[in-house]
Design an enzyme around this catalytic site. Structure first.
Site, short mmCIF file in Angstrom:
data_model
loop_
_atom_site.label_atom_id
_atom_site.label_comp_id
_atom_site.label_asym_id
_atom_site.label_seq_id
_atom_site.Cartn_x
_atom_site.Cartn_y
_atom_site.Cartn_z
N GLU A 117 -0.08 64.54 -20.07
CA GLU A 117 0.05 63.28 -19.33
C GLU A 117 1.27 62.56 -19.88
O GLU A 117 1.21 61.96 -20.96
CB GLU A 117 -1.22 62.43 -19.48
N CYS B 255 2.78 54.00 -18.88
CA CYS B 255 3.46 55.19 -18.35
C CYS B 255 3.66 55.14 -16.84
O CYS B 255 4.51 55.84 -16.31
CB CYS B 255 2.69 56.45 -18.73
#
Length: 434
Positions: free
Chosen positions: A202, A236
């Site tokens: 991720e 993110c």
């Protein structure tokens, strides 16, 4: 270098004993995790505040919610699927755990981004958690609290920095989850390859936000500004840069400025976090010194390295500016001018595939083209972030922004092997025992 071989093999032996596999045992583990957050969640929230100077209850609440949803669905997710019967033959898909899972979590949301461990445990695996050393107070709290509630056979914490992570990666795991940046992900993937260990990565990227002339500028400004304020932009899936036209740009900058100013003194606002470390503060400060862009606006309050306080700012830049080289991961917002949607699409497509992509427009055709002509982990139209918080859709990157997917059942499936089973010859095996 430290050695974690004994810990990994201890978990593997426990996994092979079959103790983690029964549904009731997995429910018991999840309930123990829930109890841990109920009893010691305040300690974790306080540690998050020490590390990032923001409220950590969002994370304890979010993970507790995931545990509840998983408990509710676990029996359904775990059940074998009967595909067909042909004479005396029966064909099933049986879901089984993969083994020992390593979860390497980041510092920006240290508890919430560790949440894949919920579904890893739910699937019947054992877990070793390696928290980020940058969120040191949270990492120490994890070690103390998890050791209090769990036997390391099932769930263990390893703290440390590069040396400890390197030592962990030298061991053989059955699945590795890493959340962080592409540079470290390459190291993780190379280490995993030695044992043919599957990985879930991720990552992040330079997430584009396109604001067209027909957009609701006030809405776009609110969404972008609130995203940059949340966790001080250290997310993110945050808008990394904005593409808009020369007509809309001044209106958008003014509207973003108004949103920030309504929040009052950001230094005293608990929703506006601090930069995680002085090193990261210096990195962001260097970007503002190296950029050739024009400072269009900066929030009030003096930046303070020792307090890691960096006020939000907006820069009008050109394509090859320093601010476009890497993911910013902070409260700096670059805005670039494009002539139209066509140019915006070309700009996005020429770059690495981001974790998220956003467009603000009232035109269905513009939205359709953005969705179908760009590549990203996920897309929002007239919003940001929201796609990542629905358990009914997968969350993950593509290409440089990640590998694999998590969220709800997608996380559960990520840590589960779907085994094909054919039973022949009239042998009767009860489906509920598989």
């Amino acid at each position: 270098m430290p050695c974690y071989h004994a810990l990994v093999e201890k978990q593997r032996a426990y996994f092979k004993s079959g103790a983690t596999r029964p549904l009731e045992n997995r429910k018991e583990t999840l309930n123990k995790l829930k109890k841990m957050l109920e009893e010691d969640g305040e300690q974790i929230a306080a540690a998050i505040f020490k590390d990032l100077h923001r409220d950590g209850h969002f994370e304890t609440f979010g993970v507790t919610h995931q545990i509840n949803e998983t408990l509710e669905k676990l029996e359904e997710w775990s059940a074998p699927t009967k595909l067909s019967s042909d004479g005396n033959d029966e064909l099933f898909i049986v879901r089984e755990p993969v083994g020992v899972v390593l979860v390497i979590s980041p510092w920006n949301y240290p508890l919430f981004t560790s949440a894949p461990l919920v579904q890893a445990l739910a699937a019947g695996n054992t877990v070793i958690l390696k928290p980020s050393e940058l969120a040191q107070h949270t990492a120490q709290a994890f070690e103390k609290i998890i050791n209090k509630h769990f036997d390391e056979n099932v769930f263990a914490v390893v703290n440390g920095a590069v040396e400890e992570t390197t030592a962990l990666l030298s061991e053989r795991f059955d699945h590795i989850v890493y959340t962080g940046n592409p540079a470290v992900a390459k190291i993780v993937m190379a280490a995993a390859a030695k044992n043919l260990t599957p990985v879930t990565l991720e990552l992040g990227g330079k997430n584009p936000t396109v604001v067209l002339d027909d957009a609701d500028v006030a809405l776009a400004a609110e969404k972008i500004a609130k995203a940059k304020m949340m966790n001080c932009g250290q997310i993110c899936i945050n808008p990394d840069y904005v593409l808009t036209t020369s007509i809309t740009k001044p209106k958008l900058i003014s509207a973003i400025q108004q949103v920030f100013e309504k929040e009052g003194e950001l230094k005293e606002n608990k929703a506006f976090a601090r930069i995680i470390s002085e090193r990261h503060f210096d990195r962001l400060k260097a970007l503002t010194e190296k950029t050739n862009g024009k400072l269009a606006w900066k929030a009030g309050g003096e930046e303070n390295r020792s307090e890691r306080y960096l006020p939000p700012s907006i820069y009008e830049i050109e394509e090859n500016d320093e601010l476009m080289k890497d993911e910013i991961f902070g409260p700096i917002l670059p805005i670039l001018t494009v002539d139209n949607l066509e140019k915006a699409l070309d700009f996005v497509k020429e770059r690495e595939k981001p974790l998220a992509a956003y467009i603000f427009s009232k035109d269905p055709e513009a939205a359709r083209r953005f969705i179908t002509e760009t590549w990203s982990g996920g897309v929002c139209v007239n919003d940001v972030h929201s796609h990542a918080f629905s358990p009914s859709v997968p969350f993950g990157g593509v290409g440089n922004s990640g590998l694999g997917r998590i969220n709800g059942k997608y996380s559960f499936d990520n840590f589960t092997h779907e085994k094909a089973v054919l039973i022949r010859g009239g042998v009767s095996v009860p489906q509920n025992k598989l």
